[in-house]
Design a protein around this motif. Structure first.
Motif, PDB file in Angstrom:
ATOM      1  N   PRO A 170       0.828  -1.206   0.000  1.00  0.00           N
ATOM      2  CA  PRO A 170       0.000   0.000   0.000  1.00  0.00           C
ATOM      3  C   PRO A 170       0.857   1.248   0.000  1.00  0.00           C
ATOM      4  O   PRO A 170       1.952   1.233   0.530  1.00  0.00           O
ATOM      5  CB  PRO A 170      -0.805  -0.125   1.300  1.00  0.00           C
ATOM      6  CG  PRO A 170       0.103  -0.904   2.187  1.00  0.00           C
ATOM      7  CD  PRO A 170       0.822  -1.883   1.296  1.00  0.00           C
ATOM      8  N   THR A 171       0.379   2.296  -0.607  1.00  0.00           N
ATOM      9  CA  THR A 171       1.157   3.509  -0.711  1.00  0.00           C
ATOM     10  C   THR A 171       0.499   4.623   0.066  1.00  0.00           C
ATOM     11  O   THR A 171      -0.702   4.799   0.039  1.00  0.00           O
ATOM     12  CB  THR A 171       1.317   3.949  -2.176  1.00  0.00           C
ATOM     13  OG1 THR A 171       0.031   4.270  -2.686  1.00  0.00           O
ATOM     14  CG2 THR A 171       1.933   2.843  -3.012  1.00  0.00           C
ATOM     15  N   SER A 172       1.305   5.388   0.745  1.00  0.00           N
ATOM     16  CA  SER A 172       0.831   6.575   1.441  1.00  0.00           C
ATOM     17  C   SER A 172       1.865   7.658   1.244  1.00  0.00           C
ATOM     18  O   SER A 172       3.017   7.504   1.631  1.00  0.00           O
ATOM     19  CB  SER A 172       0.650   6.299   2.937  1.00  0.00           C
ATOM     20  OG  SER A 172       0.269   7.480   3.608  1.00  0.00           O
ATOM     21  N   SER A 173       1.486   8.729   0.571  1.00  0.00           N
ATOM     22  CA  SER A 173       2.408   9.804   0.281  1.00  0.00           C
ATOM     23  C   SER A 173       2.190  10.927   1.278  1.00  0.00           C
ATOM     24  O   SER A 173       1.182  11.621   1.224  1.00  0.00           O
ATOM     25  CB  SER A 173       2.197  10.325  -1.152  1.00  0.00           C
ATOM     26  OG  SER A 173       2.354   9.269  -2.062  1.00  0.00           O
ATOM     27  N   GLU A 211      -2.381  14.775   1.811  1.00  0.00           N
ATOM     28  CA  GLU A 211      -1.861  13.416   1.936  1.00  0.00           C
ATOM     29  C   GLU A 211      -2.638  12.520   0.987  1.00  0.00           C
ATOM     30  O   GLU A 211      -3.855  12.645   0.854  1.00  0.00           O
ATOM     31  CB  GLU A 211      -2.011  12.918   3.364  1.00  0.00           C
ATOM     32  CG  GLU A 211      -1.384  11.553   3.583  1.00  0.00           C
ATOM     33  CD  GLU A 211      -1.323  11.157   5.039  1.00  0.00           C
ATOM     34  OE1 GLU A 211      -0.863  10.040   5.316  1.00  0.00           O
ATOM     35  OE2 GLU A 211      -1.747  11.974   5.882  1.00  0.00           O
ATOM     36  N   GLU A 255      -3.468   8.598   0.054  1.00  0.00           N
ATOM     37  CA  GLU A 255      -3.450   7.224   0.526  1.00  0.00           C
ATOM     38  C   GLU A 255      -4.168   6.336  -0.485  1.00  0.00           C
ATOM     39  O   GLU A 255      -5.304   6.609  -0.865  1.00  0.00           O
ATOM     40  CB  GLU A 255      -4.113   7.116   1.895  1.00  0.00           C
ATOM     41  CG  GLU A 255      -3.363   7.872   2.990  1.00  0.00           C
ATOM     42  CD  GLU A 255      -3.990   7.684   4.354  1.00  0.00           C
ATOM     43  OE1 GLU A 255      -5.101   7.116   4.413  1.00  0.00           O
ATOM     44  OE2 GLU A 255      -3.376   8.115   5.345  1.00  0.00           O
ATOM     45  N   GLN A 262      -6.445   8.340  -6.398  1.00  0.00           N
ATOM     46  CA  GLN A 262      -7.135   8.391  -5.121  1.00  0.00           C
ATOM     47  C   GLN A 262      -8.591   8.831  -5.303  1.00  0.00           C
ATOM     48  O   GLN A 262      -9.497   8.291  -4.672  1.00  0.00           O
ATOM     49  CB  GLN A 262      -6.435   9.352  -4.159  1.00  0.00           C
ATOM     50  CG  GLN A 262      -7.189   9.540  -2.846  1.00  0.00           C
ATOM     51  CD  GLN A 262      -6.456  10.406  -1.857  1.00  0.00           C
ATOM     52  OE1 GLN A 262      -5.686   9.911  -1.049  1.00  0.00           O
ATOM     53  NE2 GLN A 262      -6.684  11.710  -1.916  1.00  0.00           N
TER      54      GLN A 262
END
Length: 211
Positions: free
Chosen positions: A43-46, A55, A57, A92
């Motif tokens: 999973p990606t969360s910037s 943000e 997610e 997103q």
């Protein structure tokens, strides 16, 4: 027809705003830190780069590879970084089923924002999202003295697909020439120092992007 076909520069081709399985026209739905590539696995969360940046997610069934090495030029690297975030922000919005998600509106304005809204709304209308792996590569970036820039890059959609939310069905398709897409974007640095996309044109089946 690829899933980002909607990002076209003129209203004359707005009919291409249809959700499709990546790299295939046959569908029943309306498509840095070093000199090494930046790889982002789901999973990606910037996290926000500043207090103002949203943000982003994304779920664990999405993964991204950005073969975008740093150039060593501060402004060019900023364009690449904001370009990466802008791509994820649109995804997103699709995942959240929100055609007015604030994250992508942070990175898009004017014509690009309006067309992005229509693009995401198509997914919302058909209760569809995206899944799989995306690779972005071969970036070309130019920055002008007047605070504008251009960024072109390739996308490999061969392992990315449409997912229908009501049935959880994934529409998988074969890899074809149209799985490889080139994008040309025009950007402007806003008052907050963010490189915002104003126009974007896509072309599927690009010979430049095919392996």
């Amino acid at each position: 027809m690829n899933r980002r076909t909607a990002f076209l520069a003129t209203l004359a081709v707005i009919t291409a705003l249809t959700i499709t399985a990546c790299g295939n026209d046959d569908t029943d739905a309306p498509a840095k830190g070093s000199d090494k590539a930046t790889r982002v696995e789901a999973p990606t969360s910037s996290a926000p780069a500043s207090d103002d940046r949203p943000e982003i997610e994304l779920p664990g069934d999405l993964s991204y590879t950005f073969d975008w090495p740093k150039t060593g030029d501060k402004e060019k690297d900023a364009v690449l970084a904001d370009g990466e975030q802008s791509i994820k922000a649109v995804d997103q919005a699709i995942v959240k089923q929100n055609a007015l998600d604030k994250a992508y509106l942070y990175y898009y304005e004017g014509e690009a924002a309006a067309m992005t809204q229509k693009f995401v709304q198509n997914y919302v209308d058909h209760k569809a999202a995206i899944t799989g792996s995306y690779r972005f590569y071969a970036p070309e970036v130019n920055v002008d003295q007047d605070g504008t820039a251009s960024l072109s890059y390739c996308e490999d959609q061969g392992k990315a697909f449409v997912k229908y939310l009501e049935t959880d069905k994934i529409k998988k398709t074969e890899v074809t020439a149209k799985s490889y897409v080139i994008y040309h974007t025009s950007l402007k640095k806003n008052d907050s120092g963010v490189w915002v996309i104003q126009k974007i044109v896509s072309e599927s089946g690009s010979a430049k992007c095919r392996p």
